[in-house]
Design a protein around this motif. Structure first.
Motif, PDB file in Angstrom:
ATOM      1  N   GLY A 323       0.746  -1.121  -0.093  1.00 25.62           N
ATOM      2  CA  GLY A 323      -0.070   0.073   0.166  1.00 25.62           C
ATOM      3  C   GLY A 323       0.895   1.319   0.210  1.00 25.62           C
ATOM      4  O   GLY A 323       2.086   1.065   0.246  1.00 25.62           O
ATOM      5  N   LYS A 324       0.015   2.478  -0.270  1.00 25.47           N
ATOM      6  CA  LYS A 324       0.996   3.676  -0.027  1.00 25.47           C
ATOM      7  C   LYS A 324       1.235   3.923   1.194  1.00 25.47           C
ATOM      8  O   LYS A 324       2.333   4.539   1.565  1.00 25.47           O
ATOM      9  CB  LYS A 324       0.059   4.712  -0.707  1.00 25.47           C
ATOM     10  N   ARG A 325       0.461   3.817   2.178  1.00 28.26           N
ATOM     11  CA  ARG A 325       0.871   4.144   3.572  1.00 28.26           C
ATOM     12  C   ARG A 325       0.451   2.689   4.406  1.00 28.26           C
ATOM     13  O   ARG A 325      -0.357   2.124   4.127  1.00 28.26           O
ATOM     14  CB  ARG A 325       0.015   5.143   4.122  1.00 28.26           C
ATOM     15  N   VAL A 326       1.155   2.264   5.358  1.00 30.62           N
ATOM     16  CA  VAL A 326       0.983   1.334   6.338  1.00 30.62           C
ATOM     17  C   VAL A 326       1.025   1.858   7.777  1.00 30.62           C
ATOM     18  O   VAL A 326       2.212   2.230   8.202  1.00 30.62           O
ATOM     19  CB  VAL A 326       2.033   0.171   5.742  1.00 30.62           C
ATOM     20  N   PRO A 327       0.008   1.694   8.592  1.00 31.00           N
ATOM     21  CA  PRO A 327       0.145   2.176   9.850  1.00 31.00           C
ATOM     22  C   PRO A 327       0.379   0.690  10.819  1.00 31.00           C
ATOM     23  O   PRO A 327       0.210  -0.378  10.441  1.00 31.00           O
ATOM     24  CB  PRO A 327      -1.413   2.556  10.078  1.00 31.00           C
ATOM     25  N   ASP A 328       0.977   1.159  11.890  1.00 30.59           N
ATOM     26  CA  ASP A 328       1.679  -0.024  12.791  1.00 30.59           C
ATOM     27  C   ASP A 328       1.434   0.840  14.302  1.00 30.59           C
ATOM     28  O   ASP A 328       1.149   1.691  14.284  1.00 30.59           O
ATOM     29  CB  ASP A 328       2.932  -0.262  12.547  1.00 30.59           C
TER      30      ASP A 328
END
Length: 364
Positions: A323-328
């Protein structure tokens, strides 16, 4: 029956990010779109670019064998994209405090405040990530590559560099200009811009936009010939690559009009977008595009690609996410703190060899 949702789950936060309003960024939106094939489930991305085509089909004697078109001028490289990461803390104390804009006697629960803070934090981080991508895209166009400082921590950095041309052969994306000033006529201006357009068209590449800095705009508007042409035009560019007669959606970017320069109709676009950078301990407002420069190019001259992000959950399981952004999320139970992390691995690249021509120091 109520459904319990873990708002700090990676995929839930990714869904929140997808629902955020896109942050408008001129260079990224207009010149570096991201297609379906630009998001890779791999550690590296493929950068493919080729020569523009400006050849003719040959005249042939009836009955002769056709001349085969050779597949040449094509390059493919695999690169490990840049890594962008930033985090935001969410502490137990913050969940007990009244939030910004929240009613003084609000009955919001800690869960409701957490959901609101996570959404706000992701939106703040997204704005910062978008500015970083805008910087990366502008640098690729200006330098036909980029040189960036990668942070090892808050104080230590290292330099990363990538060139989309062979240094031994020279940079086709640069035009050397005799600085405009007193004595420069509009005919001189047209001749320089025509030469930049010729450099693209001779290689079979389109010349559609003339992007100029603020001081170049001021110089051009001081010339009555140019000002008369601009007074007949109005409008603004939009993300879809067209031009619409509406207010600008890009802060600091204006459209002066479509002007003919010795036969080339160019959209004259002024870029005065800025970002904040720390220099010498002070915050400095810096232009993405230099005020004294100009560039000729076309929409979708490049594209923005993304490599995957690898996560490890608390059980030690490896998860690969695209993906363009990956949150964690990182949880520090001792300090009663949750750290929301947003990650991305973007790489901006041209679609063809040097699909832009950049001139620095056009005016003083």
């Amino acid at each position: 029956m109520s459904v319990l949702v873990n708002i700090l789950d990676t995929y839930y936060m990714a869904g929140l990010w997808e629902g955020l309003s896109p942050v408008p960024t001129f260079f990224r939106d207009r010149y570096f779109p991201t297609g379906a094939g630009d998001i890779y489930a791999a550690d590296k991305v493929l950068v493919e670019y080729k020569d523009g085509d400006n050849d003719m089909a040959p005249f042939m004697v009836m009955g002769a064998d056709p001349i085969n078109v050779k597949r040449e001028g094509y390059e493919i490289h695999d690169y490990s994209p840049t890594y962008v990461s930033q985090s935001r803390d969410l502490t137990a104390d913050q969940l007990k405090q009244r939030g910004f804009g929240e009613a003084i006697l609000s009955k919001s629960t800690e869960e409701e405040r957490a959901a609101k803070l996570v959404s706000e934090d992701l939106a703040l981080l997204e704005r910062r990530f978008s500015r970083t991508e805008e910087y990366l895209c502008s640098q690729v166009m200006i330098n036909n590559g980029f040189t960036i400082q990668e942070h090892l921590d808050e104080t230590h950095t290292r330099t990363a560099e990538l060139k989309y041309y062979d240094p031994l052969k020279g940079n086709d994306g640069v035009y050397t200009i005799t600085q405009w000033g007193v004595g420069t006529t509009f005919a001189d201006v047209c001749a320089d811009i025509e030469a930049m357009c010729d450099a693209l068209s001779e290689r079979g590449l389109p010349a559609v936009d003339l992007v100029i800095g603020r001081k170049v705009r001021d110089f051009l508007l001081s010339m009555s010939d140019f000002r008369d042409l601009v007074n007949k035009q109005s409008g603004i560019i939009v993300a879809e690559g067209g031009i619409r007669q509406t207010l600008s959606q890009y802060q600091g970017v204006t459209f002066l009009g479509t002007i003919n320069f010795n036969g080339y109709d160019l959209n004259v676009i002024v870029s005065n977008e800025q970002y904040s950078a720390v220099s010498g301990g002070s915050v400095v407002r810096t232009n993405y595009f230099p005020a004294t420069s100009m560039m000729v190019t076309a929409p979708a001259a490049g594209h923005l690609m993304y490599a995957h992000i690898v996560h490890m959950d608390e059980a030690g399981e490896i998860d690969t996410i695209t993906g363009k952004r990956v949150p964690d999320l990182f949880v520090d139970r001792k300090k009663k703190k949750r750290e929301i992390i947003l990650e991305s691995r973007p790489l901006a690249a041209p679609q063809n060899y040097s699909p832009w021509i950049y001139a620095a120091g056009v005016v003083a």
